[in-house]
Motif scaffolding. Structure first.
Motif, PDB file in Angstrom:
ATOM      1  N   GLU B  96      92.125  56.970  12.398  1.00  0.00           N
ATOM      2  CA  GLU B  96      90.741  57.088  11.815  1.00  0.00           C
ATOM      3  C   GLU B  96      90.039  56.178  12.378  1.00  0.00           C
ATOM      4  O   GLU B  96      90.340  55.510  13.360  1.00  0.00           O
ATOM      5  CB  GLU B  96      90.887  56.083  10.379  1.00  0.00           C
ATOM      6  CG  GLU B  96      91.511  56.824   9.312  1.00  0.00           C
ATOM      7  CD  GLU B  96      92.124  55.977   8.254  1.00  0.00           C
ATOM      8  OE1 GLU B  96      92.027  54.704   8.389  1.00  0.00           O
ATOM      9  OE2 GLU B  96      92.476  56.615   7.110  1.00  0.00           O
ATOM     10  N   TRP B  97      88.746  56.545  12.572  1.00  0.00           N
ATOM     11  CA  TRP B  97      87.668  55.980  13.753  1.00  0.00           C
ATOM     12  C   TRP B  97      87.595  54.471  13.265  1.00  0.00           C
ATOM     13  O   TRP B  97      87.356  53.791  14.624  1.00  0.00           O
ATOM     14  CB  TRP B  97      86.184  56.514  13.210  1.00  0.00           C
ATOM     15  CG  TRP B  97      85.702  57.454  14.607  1.00  0.00           C
ATOM     16  CD1 TRP B  97      84.842  56.924  15.077  1.00  0.00           C
ATOM     17  CD2 TRP B  97      86.161  58.595  14.805  1.00  0.00           C
ATOM     18  NE1 TRP B  97      84.536  57.690  16.224  1.00  0.00           N
ATOM     19  CE2 TRP B  97      85.447  59.120  16.036  1.00  0.00           C
ATOM     20  CE3 TRP B  97      87.062  59.607  14.472  1.00  0.00           C
ATOM     21  CZ2 TRP B  97      85.638  59.887  16.710  1.00  0.00           C
ATOM     22  CZ3 TRP B  97      87.216  60.821  15.275  1.00  0.00           C
ATOM     23  CH2 TRP B  97      86.600  60.972  16.371  1.00  0.00           C
ATOM     24  N   ASN B  98      87.655  54.015  12.116  1.00  0.00           N
ATOM     25  CA  ASN B  98      87.489  52.588  12.135  1.00  0.00           C
ATOM     26  C   ASN B  98      88.630  51.659  12.168  1.00  0.00           C
ATOM     27  O   ASN B  98      88.565  50.508  12.001  1.00  0.00           O
ATOM     28  CB  ASN B  98      86.639  52.335  10.803  1.00  0.00           C
ATOM     29  CG  ASN B  98      87.900  52.762   9.494  1.00  0.00           C
ATOM     30  OD1 ASN B  98      88.763  53.213   9.894  1.00  0.00           O
ATOM     31  ND2 ASN B  98      87.554  52.381   8.084  1.00  0.00           N
ATOM     32  N   THR B  99      89.930  52.386  12.597  1.00  0.00           N
ATOM     33  CA  THR B  99      91.038  51.620  12.752  1.00  0.00           C
ATOM     34  C   THR B  99      91.494  52.092  14.338  1.00  0.00           C
ATOM     35  O   THR B  99      91.169  53.058  14.787  1.00  0.00           O
ATOM     36  CB  THR B  99      91.959  51.791  11.855  1.00  0.00           C
ATOM     37  OG1 THR B  99      92.618  53.051  12.002  1.00  0.00           O
ATOM     38  CG2 THR B  99      91.747  51.544  10.354  1.00  0.00           C
ATOM     39  N   ASP B 100      92.226  51.245  14.743  1.00  0.00           N
ATOM     40  CA  ASP B 100      92.861  51.543  16.206  1.00  0.00           C
ATOM     41  C   ASP B 100      94.379  52.187  15.912  1.00  0.00           C
ATOM     42  O   ASP B 100      94.942  52.152  17.069  1.00  0.00           O
ATOM     43  CB  ASP B 100      92.830  50.706  16.760  1.00  0.00           C
ATOM     44  CG  ASP B 100      92.755  50.987  18.576  1.00  0.00           C
ATOM     45  OD1 ASP B 100      93.305  50.320  19.567  1.00  0.00           O
ATOM     46  OD2 ASP B 100      92.324  52.173  18.826  1.00  0.00           O
ATOM     47  N   LYS B 101      94.638  52.412  14.652  1.00  0.00           N
ATOM     48  CA  LYS B 101      96.158  52.583  14.311  1.00  0.00           C
ATOM     49  C   LYS B 101      96.299  54.358  14.345  1.00  0.00           C
ATOM     50  O   LYS B 101      95.600  55.001  13.641  1.00  0.00           O
ATOM     51  CB  LYS B 101      96.466  52.415  13.161  1.00  0.00           C
ATOM     52  CG  LYS B 101      96.513  50.723  13.065  1.00  0.00           C
ATOM     53  CD  LYS B 101      96.843  50.405  11.303  1.00  0.00           C
ATOM     54  CE  LYS B 101      96.593  48.798  11.438  1.00  0.00           C
ATOM     55  NZ  LYS B 101      96.983  48.477   9.869  1.00  0.00           N
ATOM     56  N   LEU B 102      97.513  54.671  15.393  1.00  0.00           N
ATOM     57  CA  LEU B 102      97.640  56.133  15.140  1.00  0.00           C
ATOM     58  C   LEU B 102      98.979  56.296  14.463  1.00  0.00           C
ATOM     59  O   LEU B 102      99.879  55.561  14.661  1.00  0.00           O
ATOM     60  CB  LEU B 102      97.927  56.628  16.727  1.00  0.00           C
ATOM     61  CG  LEU B 102      98.260  58.096  16.893  1.00  0.00           C
ATOM     62  CD1 LEU B 102      96.941  58.838  16.947  1.00  0.00           C
ATOM     63  CD2 LEU B 102      98.770  58.291  18.485  1.00  0.00           C
ATOM     64  N   ILE B 103      98.689  57.077  13.251  1.00  0.00           N
ATOM     65  CA  ILE B 103      99.867  57.049  12.204  1.00  0.00           C
ATOM     66  C   ILE B 103     100.565  58.319  12.496  1.00  0.00           C
ATOM     67  O   ILE B 103     100.021  59.374  12.546  1.00  0.00           O
ATOM     68  CB  ILE B 103      99.082  56.859  10.840  1.00  0.00           C
ATOM     69  CG1 ILE B 103      98.236  55.541  10.769  1.00  0.00           C
ATOM     70  CG2 ILE B 103     100.271  57.148   9.891  1.00  0.00           C
ATOM     71  CD1 ILE B 103      99.151  54.332  10.845  1.00  0.00           C
TER      72      ILE B 103
END
Lengths: 114, 114
Positions: B96-103
């Motif tokens: 998601e653009w507003n997080t830095d997490k790659l799920i």
């Protein structure tokens, strides 16, 4: 000319020991990450750093301590290793933070705790 | 919360045929990126293709294309003209653009047979 490198590639150690994994990227990226891949191949983010600053700390036990001496390096130190820490640990980097940036992965470090 | 689902634990395809690997996602953020990675038996994670949520056209990279259906929240990977070297685990991921997490999803093991 490896983009993201990790050392060591394999790590076999006894429960209770302390170990470190090193990661270096030569891509000029600002953001680096640690991921854990378990025995079922599930990949989960542990930490991310942007320009040496901790951004994500994903409910990882505090036996795990990342350290970023500069933006090209992100090391992972693990204290008092447990059997459940056995996994493959991947380092990754991206140009910057943000949803559109591709993360490039290192070759992984296979940790086996006996 | 963001989520990635890969419903095919394993797929078989004959050499030179095309194959589609399924991926659905869930997010409340209108801005996100979708990625596919390949993990061969040697263990490294190889970036294949990226699709942004605002991209109007499906992404293509050589023999890889991403069939992006935004309304259905699906991002299937199509591999054309399969080769024996395509045998690997394939992971779909979202950020998601507003997080830095790659799920990551749980992966699909593709086997290409002669």
């Amino acid at each position: 000319d490896t983009a993201v490198s990790q050392t060591p590639k394999y790590l076999v150690t006894q429960m209770g020991n302390d170990k470190s994994i090193k990661c270096e990227q030569n891509l000029g990226h600002d953001t680096m990450y640690w991921y854990k891949q378990d025995s079922k191949k599930f990949l989960k983010i542990m930490f991310s750093y942007n320009n040496k600053e901790l951004i994500i700390n994903e409910t990882v036990p505090n036996r795990f301590s990342p350290k970023s001496p500069d933006k090209a390096h992100l090391n992972l130190h693990i204290n008092s290793l447990e059997l459940g820490d056995s996994a493959v640990y991947f380092c990754a980097s991206s140009l910057s933070q943000g949803g559109g940036e591709t993360q490039y992965f290192g070759p992984g470090t296979r940790l086996l705790v006996l | 919360a963001q989520k990635i689902t890969q419903t095919q634990p394993g797929m078989f395809v004959q050499e030179k045929e095309a194959v589609t690997l399924d991926c659905t996602y869930d997010t409340s953020d209108p801005s996100y990126g979708l990625f596919w990675y390949k993990q061969p038996s040697s263990g490294e994670m190889i970036f294949l293709i990226y699709q942004g949520s605002y991209d109007q056209q499906n992404a293509t990279e050589g023999r890889y294309s991403l069939n992006f259906q935004k309304a259905r929240k699906s991002a299937n990977l199509v591999i054309s003209a399969s080769q024996l070297g395509d045998s690997a685990m394939y992971f779909c991921a979202m950020r998601e653009w507003n997080t830095d997490k790659l799920i990551f999803g749980t992966g699909t093991r593709l086997q290409v047979f002669p």
